[in-house]
Write a protein that holds these residues in place. Structure first.
Motif, short mmCIF file in Angstrom:
data_model
loop_
_atom_site.label_atom_id
_atom_site.label_comp_id
_atom_site.label_asym_id
_atom_site.label_seq_id
_atom_site.Cartn_x
_atom_site.Cartn_y
_atom_site.Cartn_z
N UNK A 141 0.66 -1.11 0.01
CA UNK A 141 -0.11 0.08 -0.07
C UNK A 141 0.90 1.18 0.14
N UNK A 142 1.91 1.25 0.85
CA UNK A 142 2.93 2.41 0.78
C UNK A 142 3.45 2.45 -0.46
N UNK A 143 4.00 1.42 -1.02
CA UNK A 143 4.71 1.44 -2.31
C UNK A 143 3.87 2.02 -3.30
N UNK A 144 2.63 1.90 -3.50
CA UNK A 144 1.93 1.99 -4.81
C UNK A 144 1.39 3.68 -4.58
N UNK A 145 1.42 4.08 -3.39
CA UNK A 145 0.97 5.30 -3.10
C UNK A 145 2.21 6.62 -3.15
N UNK A 146 3.20 6.09 -3.01
CA UNK A 146 4.52 7.01 -2.98
C UNK A 146 5.78 6.65 -3.75
N UNK A 147 5.65 5.29 -4.28
CA UNK A 147 6.83 5.07 -4.96
C UNK A 147 8.07 4.39 -4.39
N UNK A 148 8.84 3.71 -4.85
CA UNK A 148 10.01 2.98 -4.43
C UNK A 148 10.91 3.71 -3.35
N UNK A 149 11.26 4.80 -4.03
CA UNK A 149 12.46 5.44 -3.14
C UNK A 149 11.85 6.21 -2.04
N UNK A 150 10.69 6.72 -2.03
CA UNK A 150 9.97 7.46 -0.97
C UNK A 150 9.39 6.17 0.06
N UNK A 151 8.99 5.11 -0.27
CA UNK A 151 8.75 4.04 0.55
C UNK A 151 9.93 3.54 1.34
N UNK A 152 11.04 3.64 0.62
CA UNK A 152 12.42 3.31 1.57
C UNK A 152 12.56 4.45 2.40
N UNK A 153 12.53 5.82 2.02
CA UNK A 153 12.64 6.73 3.06
C UNK A 153 11.56 6.61 4.22
N UNK A 154 10.54 6.41 4.05
CA UNK A 154 9.61 6.10 5.16
C UNK A 154 9.79 5.06 6.00
N UNK A 155 10.15 3.83 5.42
CA UNK A 155 10.40 2.72 6.30
C UNK A 155 11.80 2.82 7.07
N UNK A 156 12.89 3.31 6.43
CA UNK A 156 14.25 3.24 6.67
C UNK A 156 14.30 4.43 7.87
N UNK A 157 13.52 5.64 7.73
CA UNK A 157 13.98 6.49 8.45
C UNK A 157 13.02 6.38 9.67
N UNK A 158 11.85 6.19 9.47
CA UNK A 158 10.83 6.22 10.69
C UNK A 158 10.20 7.48 10.95
N UNK A 159 10.68 8.30 10.09
CA UNK A 159 10.05 9.87 10.14
C UNK A 159 8.82 9.84 10.25
N UNK A 160 8.09 11.13 10.86
CA UNK A 160 6.84 11.54 10.69
C UNK A 160 7.17 12.74 9.65
N UNK A 161 6.28 12.88 8.78
CA UNK A 161 6.37 13.84 7.71
C UNK A 161 5.23 14.67 7.69
N UNK A 162 5.69 15.94 7.53
CA UNK A 162 4.41 17.08 7.83
C UNK A 162 3.69 17.21 6.46
N UNK A 163 2.59 17.91 6.56
CA UNK A 163 1.59 18.21 5.25
C UNK A 163 2.18 18.08 4.08
N UNK A 164 3.16 19.23 3.90
CA UNK A 164 3.70 19.56 2.51
C UNK A 164 4.46 18.30 2.07
N UNK A 165 5.12 17.53 2.62
CA UNK A 165 5.76 16.31 2.32
C UNK A 165 5.11 15.22 2.06
#
Length: 260
Positions: A149-173
């Motif tokens: 679900x994450x991959x199809x929403x944001x693409x591969x690179x962004x999915x890796x960023x989300x899962x590798x970093x554990x960050x919380x992203x604000x609205x703009x991102x």
């Protein structure tokens, strides 16, 4: 059903599902995962439900799974597998619902809350929105469904960023990556309800058919589901709504669709 989830259906056919643990940022217990699956399976059988909006009470959408109960319900490999099965079943019920689904993501929509939002067709956010998956902070490996679900929403690179970093992203991102589809200045829930009301004026058979075709395309299932898609197309051509749309066009008035 637990009191931690509230369901209301208005006369227009908008079902509002509210996670109701505001004192805990609406974290989802095992019982709530089970109930969410039951609720969405129930909606699938109802012709009077046109659109489903998922939100959270208070200042947040959902802070994820209720980690405070993990020592009881997710402490062994077997427990973790059973817990994961229950959560996946809830998400799958949302994904498979024939009607359009919208998540109103205000405040935190993180972890399991991010997954619930991604299971919905569309996500509406506002200035308070923060989304992310803290798996890397908890030594958790995300499963196939939530990762897909994450991959199809944001693409591969962004999915890796989300899962590798554990960050919380604000609205703009969130908007730039594709975690959020619509931004509402009036607030996520107000924006989601406005969108739901718009969708309720459109043809239900068209929406269900579009969802069927798009999901089949996304999953590479068009050949396997070809007969199902053809049957949906035939049903739409033979429907009262198709005749109503033609008549409304000739009479220069908005059509009134009934889903049949």
């Amino acid at each position: 059903m637990t009191e931690d989830i509230q369901v209301a259906i208005d006369p227009a056919g908008i079902a509002l599902v509210t996670l109701n643990r505001p004192e805990k940022r609406n974290v989802v217990s095992l019982a709530m995962w089970r109930d969410l699956g039951d609720i969405y399976h129930g909606f699938a059988k109802r012709d009077d439900v046109r659109v489903v909006v998922l939100t959270g009470a208070g200042g947040h959408f959902c802070g994820g799974a209720d980690i405070s109960e993990f020592s009881r319900v997710r402490n062994t490999v077997e427990d973790a597998r059973a817990y994961g099965d229950t959560g996946r079943a809830a998400s799958q019920a949302i994904i498979d619902l024939p009607q359009p689904t919208i998540a109103a993501v205000h405040g935190y929509g993180v972890g399991g809350g991010c997954g619930l939002a991604l299971a919905c067709d569309l996500r509406v956010g506002d200035a308070t929105t923060q989304m992310g998956i803290p798996a890397a902070r908890l030594s958790v490996v995300y499963g196939i469904l939530d990762s897909s679900l994450l991959l199809r929403a944001v693409g591969l690179a962004n999915a890796k960023l989300v899962l590798y970093s554990g960050r919380y992203f604000a609205l703009a991102d969130c908007r730039a990556m594709g975690l959020i589809d619509v931004v509402s200045e009036e607030g996520a829930l107000a924006g989601a309800m406005d969108l739901a009301r718009e969708l309720c004026t459109r043809a239900p058979l068209s929406q269900r058919g579009a969802k069927l075709v798009l999901e089949a395309l996304d999953r590479g299932e068009t050949e396997r589901r070809a007969m199902e898609i053809a049957a949906m197309q035939a049903a739409s051509v033979n429907s009262e709504d198709y005749r109503e749309a033609r008549q409304a066009f000739l009479e220069k008035r908005p059509p009134v669709f009934k889903g049949r």
